[in-house]
Design a protein around this motif. Structure first.
Motif, short mmCIF file in Angstrom:
data_model
loop_
_atom_site.label_atom_id
_atom_site.label_comp_id
_atom_site.label_asym_id
_atom_site.label_seq_id
_atom_site.Cartn_x
_atom_site.Cartn_y
_atom_site.Cartn_z
N PRO A 176 0.85 -1.21 0.00
CA PRO A 176 0.00 0.00 0.00
C PRO A 176 0.87 1.25 0.00
CG PRO A 176 -0.74 -1.57 1.68
CD PRO A 176 0.56 -2.09 1.14
N HIS A 177 0.52 2.22 -0.86
CA HIS A 177 1.31 3.45 -0.94
C HIS A 177 0.40 4.58 -1.40
CE1 HIS A 177 1.50 1.58 -5.00
NE2 HIS A 177 1.33 2.82 -5.40
N GLY A 178 0.92 5.79 -1.35
CA GLY A 178 0.22 6.93 -1.89
C GLY A 178 -1.02 7.29 -1.10
N ALA A 179 -2.01 7.84 -1.82
CA ALA A 179 -3.21 8.37 -1.17
C ALA A 179 -3.98 7.28 -0.42
CB ALA A 179 -4.12 9.02 -2.22
N VAL A 180 -4.03 6.07 -0.98
CA VAL A 180 -4.81 5.02 -0.31
C VAL A 180 -4.13 4.59 0.99
CG1 VAL A 180 -3.85 2.92 -1.44
CG2 VAL A 180 -6.26 2.99 -0.75
N LEU A 181 -2.80 4.64 1.03
CA LEU A 181 -2.11 4.32 2.29
C LEU A 181 -2.45 5.37 3.36
CD1 LEU A 181 -0.10 2.80 4.07
CD2 LEU A 181 1.74 4.15 3.00
N ASN A 182 -2.43 6.64 2.97
CA ASN A 182 -2.79 7.69 3.93
C ASN A 182 -4.21 7.49 4.45
OD1 ASN A 182 -0.30 8.85 3.50
ND2 ASN A 182 -1.05 10.26 1.92
N ALA A 183 -5.11 7.11 3.54
CA ALA A 183 -6.51 6.92 3.94
C ALA A 183 -6.67 5.69 4.83
CB ALA A 183 -7.39 6.81 2.70
N ILE A 184 -5.91 4.63 4.55
CA ILE A 184 -5.94 3.42 5.41
C ILE A 184 -5.46 3.79 6.81
CG2 ILE A 184 -4.77 1.21 5.83
CD1 ILE A 184 -5.00 0.68 2.77
N ASP A 185 -4.34 4.53 6.88
CA ASP A 185 -3.82 4.96 8.18
C ASP A 185 -4.85 5.81 8.92
OD1 ASP A 185 -1.49 3.58 7.76
OD2 ASP A 185 -0.32 5.33 7.15
N SER A 216 -8.14 5.82 8.65
CA SER A 216 -9.35 5.11 9.07
C SER A 216 -9.07 3.97 10.06
CB SER A 216 -10.08 4.53 7.85
OG SER A 216 -10.75 5.55 7.16
N PHE A 217 -7.92 3.31 9.90
CA PHE A 217 -7.69 2.08 10.67
C PHE A 217 -6.46 2.15 11.58
CE2 PHE A 217 -9.59 1.04 6.52
CZ PHE A 217 -10.82 0.57 6.95
N GLY A 218 -5.64 3.18 11.46
CA GLY A 218 -4.44 3.29 12.29
C GLY A 218 -3.19 2.89 11.53
N ASP A 219 -3.17 1.67 11.00
CA ASP A 219 -2.05 1.22 10.18
C ASP A 219 -2.49 0.06 9.29
OD1 ASP A 219 -1.81 -1.24 11.70
OD2 ASP A 219 -0.86 -0.03 13.25
N VAL A 220 -1.59 -0.35 8.39
CA VAL A 220 -1.94 -1.37 7.39
C VAL A 220 -2.25 -2.71 8.05
CG1 VAL A 220 -1.05 -2.71 5.42
CG2 VAL A 220 -0.69 -0.24 5.51
N PHE A 260 -5.68 -2.68 9.52
CA PHE A 260 -6.64 -2.77 8.40
C PHE A 260 -6.73 -4.20 7.88
CE2 PHE A 260 -6.34 -3.19 3.72
CZ PHE A 260 -7.71 -3.21 3.47
N GLN A 261 -5.59 -4.83 7.62
CA GLN A 261 -5.60 -6.17 7.03
C GLN A 261 -6.27 -7.18 7.96
OE1 GLN A 261 -1.46 -6.69 5.68
NE2 GLN A 261 -2.23 -6.49 3.59
N ASN A 262 -6.05 -7.04 9.27
CA ASN A 262 -6.71 -7.94 10.22
C ASN A 262 -8.22 -7.75 10.19
OD1 ASN A 262 -4.40 -9.21 11.12
ND2 ASN A 262 -4.01 -7.69 12.71
N ALA A 263 -8.65 -6.51 10.18
CA ALA A 263 -10.10 -6.24 10.19
C ALA A 263 -10.73 -6.72 8.88
CB ALA A 263 -10.34 -4.74 10.39
N PHE A 264 -10.03 -6.52 7.78
CA PHE A 264 -10.54 -6.94 6.47
C PHE A 264 -10.64 -8.47 6.41
CE2 PHE A 264 -10.18 -7.76 1.89
CZ PHE A 264 -11.02 -6.80 1.35
N ALA A 265 -9.60 -9.15 6.92
CA ALA A 265 -9.61 -10.62 6.93
C ALA A 265 -10.74 -11.14 7.83
CB ALA A 265 -8.25 -11.15 7.40
N ARG A 266 -10.99 -10.46 8.95
CA ARG A 266 -12.11 -10.87 9.81
C ARG A 266 -13.44 -10.73 9.09
NH1 ARG A 266 -9.47 -8.34 13.94
NH2 ARG A 266 -10.75 -6.46 13.77
#
Ligand code: MN3
Length: 209
Positions: free
Chosen positions: A96-105, A107-111, A114-120
């Protein structure tokens, strides 16, 4: 209205060993093509609908006659969901990089969180459906878990990344091991394209305000 089967941009076997080539071929040439064929049949005598985009129709599904509404919802969602899916996968995955990385951070704190919540969300989907990373109405990222081929567009969200957890997406290689499929899937997410999709929606949102 675009009712063409999109090209993958890579070979069916290109995502191995994470996603096997037979699964990719059946998924693309079999399932996705079937959704499109059925959609063409459903729309054959629906001239007003054919003048709209699938996104427009799904964002107000009541414009579809009731007798074909559920099947339209399944097939139109199936077409759009898989069209996004193919382009968000690649043998050159990246991070993850660029604008979507900033938005992930944001909304979710860090990648990793996010990945744990998405996998759940993907694990908790009972039966068939998708986990989604979407932009919401205030241009922030959210995770959704939706059944069947329901599109986030129906709920006013813009899908940025979707994980297909129908058994047809993983059963040949992973059988009942959905967690292993989810772990492997991260290895082939094309973050460059995910970032482009996100930026496109971000520009649309900023024009709308
Ligand atoms: Mn599928």
């Amino acid at each position: 209205m675009n009712l063409q089967l999109p090209l993958l941009g890579y070979d069916y076997g290109a995502l191995e060993p994470f996603i096997d080539g037979v699964t990719m071929e059946i998924h693309h040439r079999g399932y996705h093509a079937m959704y499109i064929d059925r959609l063409r049949q459903l729309l054959a005598d629906q001239e007003p609908l054919r003048r709209m985009s699938l996104e427009e129709i799904l964002s107000d599904i009541r414009v579809v006659p009731e007798e074909i509404r559920q099947e339209f919802r399944n097939c139109a969602g199936g077409h759009l969901n898989h069209s996004l899916l193919w382009h968000t996968l690649s043998p050159e995955s990246g991070k993850p990089h660029g604008a979507v990385l900033n938005a992930i951070d944001a909304s979710f704190g860090d990648v990793a969180t996010f990945q744990n919540a998405f996998a759940r969300a993907a694990m908790s989907r009972f039966g068939s459906g998708w986990a989604w990373l979407c932009m919401n109405s205030i241009a922030r990222l959210e995770i959704l878990s939706l059944p069947n081929q329901d599109s986030p567009i129906m709920l006013g969200y813009r899908p940025v990344l979707g994980l297909d957890v129908w058994e047809h997406a993983y059963f040949l290689k992973y059988q009942n091991r959905r967690p292993d499929y989810i772990d492997a899937w991260w290895q082939v997410v094309h973050w460059g394209h995910v970032n482009e999709v996100y930026q496109h929606y971000l520009e649309m949102a900023s024009r709308a305000h």
